[in-house]
Write an enzyme that holds these catalytic residues in place. Structure first.
Site, PDB file in Angstrom:
ATOM      1  N   SER A   1       0.652  -0.994   0.019  1.00  0.00           N
ATOM      2  CA  SER A   1      -0.112  -0.062   0.129  1.00  0.00           C
ATOM      3  C   SER A   1       0.751   1.125  -0.137  1.00  0.00           C
ATOM      4  O   SER A   1       1.689   1.329  -0.632  1.00  0.00           O
ATOM      5  CB  SER A   1      -0.563   0.218   1.313  1.00  0.00           C
TER       6      SER A   1
ATOM      7  N   ASP B   1      -5.466  -3.737  -2.467  1.00  0.00           N
ATOM      8  CA  ASP B   1      -4.373  -3.637  -1.857  1.00  0.00           C
ATOM      9  C   ASP B   1      -4.289  -4.496  -1.507  1.00  0.00           C
ATOM     10  O   ASP B   1      -4.840  -5.846  -0.485  1.00  0.00           O
ATOM     11  CB  ASP B   1      -5.538  -2.519  -0.517  1.00  0.00           C
TER      12      ASP B   1
END
Length: 730
Positions: A314, A459
């Site tokens: 991320s 993610d």
């Protein structure tokens, strides 16, 4: 958004003159360089807008299946649990929602109680632990701006607290001091004989190699137990430090010795590399809190202990990409507060992103982020190209949009031609924040094409924030440095008995933070919270908002051998989706460095040995290359073609017998059954060869490192499953 509109949007940028660039580059290298070209962005946009694989529309020519047609502008339906995933039964149907409501209410109550407990512990330490001269020395420690000043302040605090006496005393329950003392004595003796030269010198050199093969391994005799660095602000036991220095000196001697053949040296350093493993740096997600990682990187870089293997997820993937695509000299110029002028991913106003969120279901525009991200990744650089440029191994964790497909750890081995900025975007695609994206690969002619059949990814923090298992599989990563900034995890980090470089100050380090009752209550609440989260997951009580099982963001392993927790403030939550100002980034850099300084001594001791081994590998013609590593630097992870010589086994057996005899005489050794029959050859097991002093390691293995109580997720247990869905690039 069409390709033409994207091109027009990019061409609307006003050109800068050379004079403007010199005045407004803020001292940052390549500040005005646009590394990516329009053609790459257009290919990415085409891949995003390409239709998904069509489902079956007819069983045969006479039996068509009528498909529903989605109206233009309507958001795609969020995937829900299928019939196969939904439990049946009257009792389950009746009790599911009441039980879920009860569990959620209890979790909220426990969360509030946990916050009150942590507040009590903070007040307890403020009034009973940090008072008078202690508090003044502590403030001086936290006000330092570089590592040398921090080290001096830490030594002064250790001296005041009486921690120096603990260093001088070799006995400690968390490592085998008798074995370490014996090995240090033998290393020193053999090194002196080797340096003397002559006939005895050659025999001593062989014995020195044999002893090094037995003691240079991960956590030998417990010397890498974090507890050994958690009783002082700086340093560890003098005996442990003496072992590190003596092992380093002995390895240097072997590396330059003329009394050993090149083949013997090559075999030794390959063996040591397999046994000792590699150090990896993992950068967690955490939205804009990930910019704390810049301070962590700066502290490691300035003290020359930055590992070559870096993983990011991320927001951490963006920081890792910047590090992996820049040289050390470039990084030192970039890791400054003025870097905030280049971070513009969240600059849209509320009216802009609110309309976008209503239309697309995500707050941010993928194409804008692609352009912003490309500067940090040096344009359409691939994982292999980044490795060849800097020698650093970048790893980015990505999760498929399908909740049941395995995650991937993209790097120069698993996906060498994958474009880094597309992997960073995929790793940051939190549902509701950024829609899932397509990974892109670079073809031989330099153009881009969709990767993995155009499947979309999101993610990595949702399932594998810290992919330690996958890193160990690919790179033999036995020592991990984790920089953890996730706000939902940082709240629950608490070490009741101190951590590396942050000891418990009262009762001479043998007490509990907040007293025993405070630490016990904190631990009980945290374990109970973890239990109820697992109950909800295993009983399938939780719905799937935005098509995601959100329990995984709590039930992963978030720590490593060394875990760094930058200290955040409440305002960070308010600005969690905002670009940092120069002042905020300066504070983040300072806090990131401050929380890293206590860990540097532990890391440097590890890196000191690891880099000598790497230097020995570079002298091997089969390993040496144009950069710091060969294109296949991790070959020894699975190399099983290097059998030990028979005479080396005999020398090992003789030396092992002498060492065991000494330990029996001192009463620190018990016989244990061996796994190999007498006279059987020693062969590698599961890609790792048994060391020549395996018995010593086995006996010292009773002293374990502190482990994380959180159960690893399924993705951690099986981090890499062959990429059956076409995740490898040919």
């Amino acid at each position: 958004m069409t390709a033409n509109s994207s091109r027009r949007r990019l061409q609307m940028k006003s050109p800068r003159t050379d004079g403007d660039e010199k005045e407004e580059d803020y001292g940052l290298p390549d500040f005005h360089t646009r590394f990516i070209n329009d053609e790459d962005l257009e290919e990415f946009e085409k891949a995003l807008n390409a239709p998904q694989a069509l489902s079956l529309i007819a069983i045969n020519d006479w039996r068509p299946i009528h498909r529903r047609v989605r109206k233009p502008g309507k958001l795609p339906k969020v995937p829900q649990r299928t019939k196969d995933e939904t439990r049946e039964g009257v009792v389950y149907t009746l009790l599911k929602w009441p039980f879920l409501l009860f569990v959620l209410s209890w979790i909220v109550f426990l969360g509030a109680l946990y916050i009150l407990t942590r507040l009590y512990i903070s007040l307890y330490e403020h009034f009973f632990a940090w008072t008078g001269q202690r508090q003044r020395l502590r403030r001086a420690l936290h006000s330092t701006v570089d590592y040398q000043h921090w080290k001096n302040a830490a030594k002064e605090l250790d001296e005041y607290l009486g921690n120096d006496a603990w260093k001088e005393r070799p006995q400690y329950a968390y490592y085998d001091n008798t074995t370490v003392m014996t090995v240090v004595s033998q290393l020193r003796q053999l090194r002196a004989q080797t340096e003397a030269g002559g006939i005895n010198g050659k025999a001593a050199a062989e014995e020195l190699c044999t002893l090094l093969e037995g003691c240079i391994k991960t956590n030998f005799a417990g010397i890498e137990n974090p507890r050994l660095y958690s009783e002082t602000y700086y340093g560890t036991k003098d005996l442990v430090q003496e072992f590190i220095e003596e092992a380093h000196t002995s390895l240097r001697l072997v590396l330059t010795s003329q009394q050993l053949s090149d083949e013997r040296k090559q075999g030794l350093f390959r063996h040591l590399d397999t046994n000792f493993g590699r150090t990896v740096l993992c950068l967690s997600g955490g939205a804009t809190l990930a910019y704390y990682h810049f301070g962590v990187i700066k502290a490691l870089l300035d003290n020359d202990v930055l590992p070559d293997i870096i993983s990011g997820t991320s927001g951490g993937a963006l920081v890792a990409a910047l590090v992996a695509t820049r040289t050390d000299e470039e990084l030192k110029k970039l890791l400054v507060p003025e870097l905030a002028h280049k971070i513009k991913a969240c600059q849209d106003g509320i009216t802009t992103w609110a309309v976008r969120c209503w239309r697309t279901g995500a707050r941010f525009d993928v194409m804008q982020w692609a352009e912003q991200c490309s500067w940090f990744c040096r344009g359409s650089t691939t994982f292999r190209e980044a490795y060849e440029r800097t020698g650093r191994v970048l790893n980015v964790s990505c999760v498929p949009s399908d909740p049941h497909s395995p995650t991937i750890l993209a790097n120069y081995l698993t996906s060498p031609n994958c474009v880094i900025w597309s992997a960073v975007l995929a790793s940051a695609a939190v549902p509701g924040i950024l829609n899932p994206v397509v990974l892109m690969m670079k073809k031989p002619d330099g153009t881009l094409a969709p990767y993995s059949f155009g499947h979309k990814w999101k993610d990595g923090s949702l399932r594998t924030d810290i992919p330690l298992k996958a890193l160990d599989v690919h790179f033999n990563a036995s020592f991990s440095i984790v920089s953890q900034v996730n706000p939902h995890i940082s709240l629950f980090f608490f070490s009741s008995r101190g951590s590396v470089g942050r000891p418990v100050t009262h009762r001479k380090g043998r007490g509990w933070r907040g007293g025993f009752l405070g630490s016990a209550l904190e631990q009980y609440i945290k374990l109970d919270l973890n239990k109820w989260l697992k109950v909800m997951r295993h009983l399938e009580l939780l719905p799937r908002p935005l098509g995601q099982d959100w329990s995984e963001i709590w039930l992963q392993r978030f720590s490593g051998t060394v875990t760094i927790w930058p200290k955040s403030v409440l305002s960070d939550l308010y600005y969690i989706l905002s670009d940092p100002s120069v002042q905020r980034l300066a504070r983040m850099l300072h806090e990131g460095q401050q929380c890293t300084f206590p860990k540097i001594k532990f890391i440097s001791n590890r890196m000191k040995i690891e880099r000598v081994i790497a230097e020995g590998l570079m002298k091997d013609p089969e390993w040496a290359g144009s950069g710091r590593w060969n294109n296949v630097p991790f070959r020894s992870r699975t190399d099983q073609t290097l059998p030990l010589e028979e005479n080396a086994q005999q020398r090992s057996a003789s030396m092992l017998a002498d060492t065991m005899s000494h330990l029996r005489d001192t009463g620190h050794f018990r016989e244990a059954p061996t796994s190999h029959p007498t006279g059987s050859p020693v062969r590698p097991t599961s890609g790792r060869r048994n060391s020549l002093m395996e018995e010593i390691r086995r006996q010292s293995a009773v002293f374990f490192d502190d482990t994380d109580d959180t159960m690893p997720s399924d993705d951690e247990k099986f981090p890499y499953q062959g990429q059956s869905s076409g995740t490898k690039i040919g």
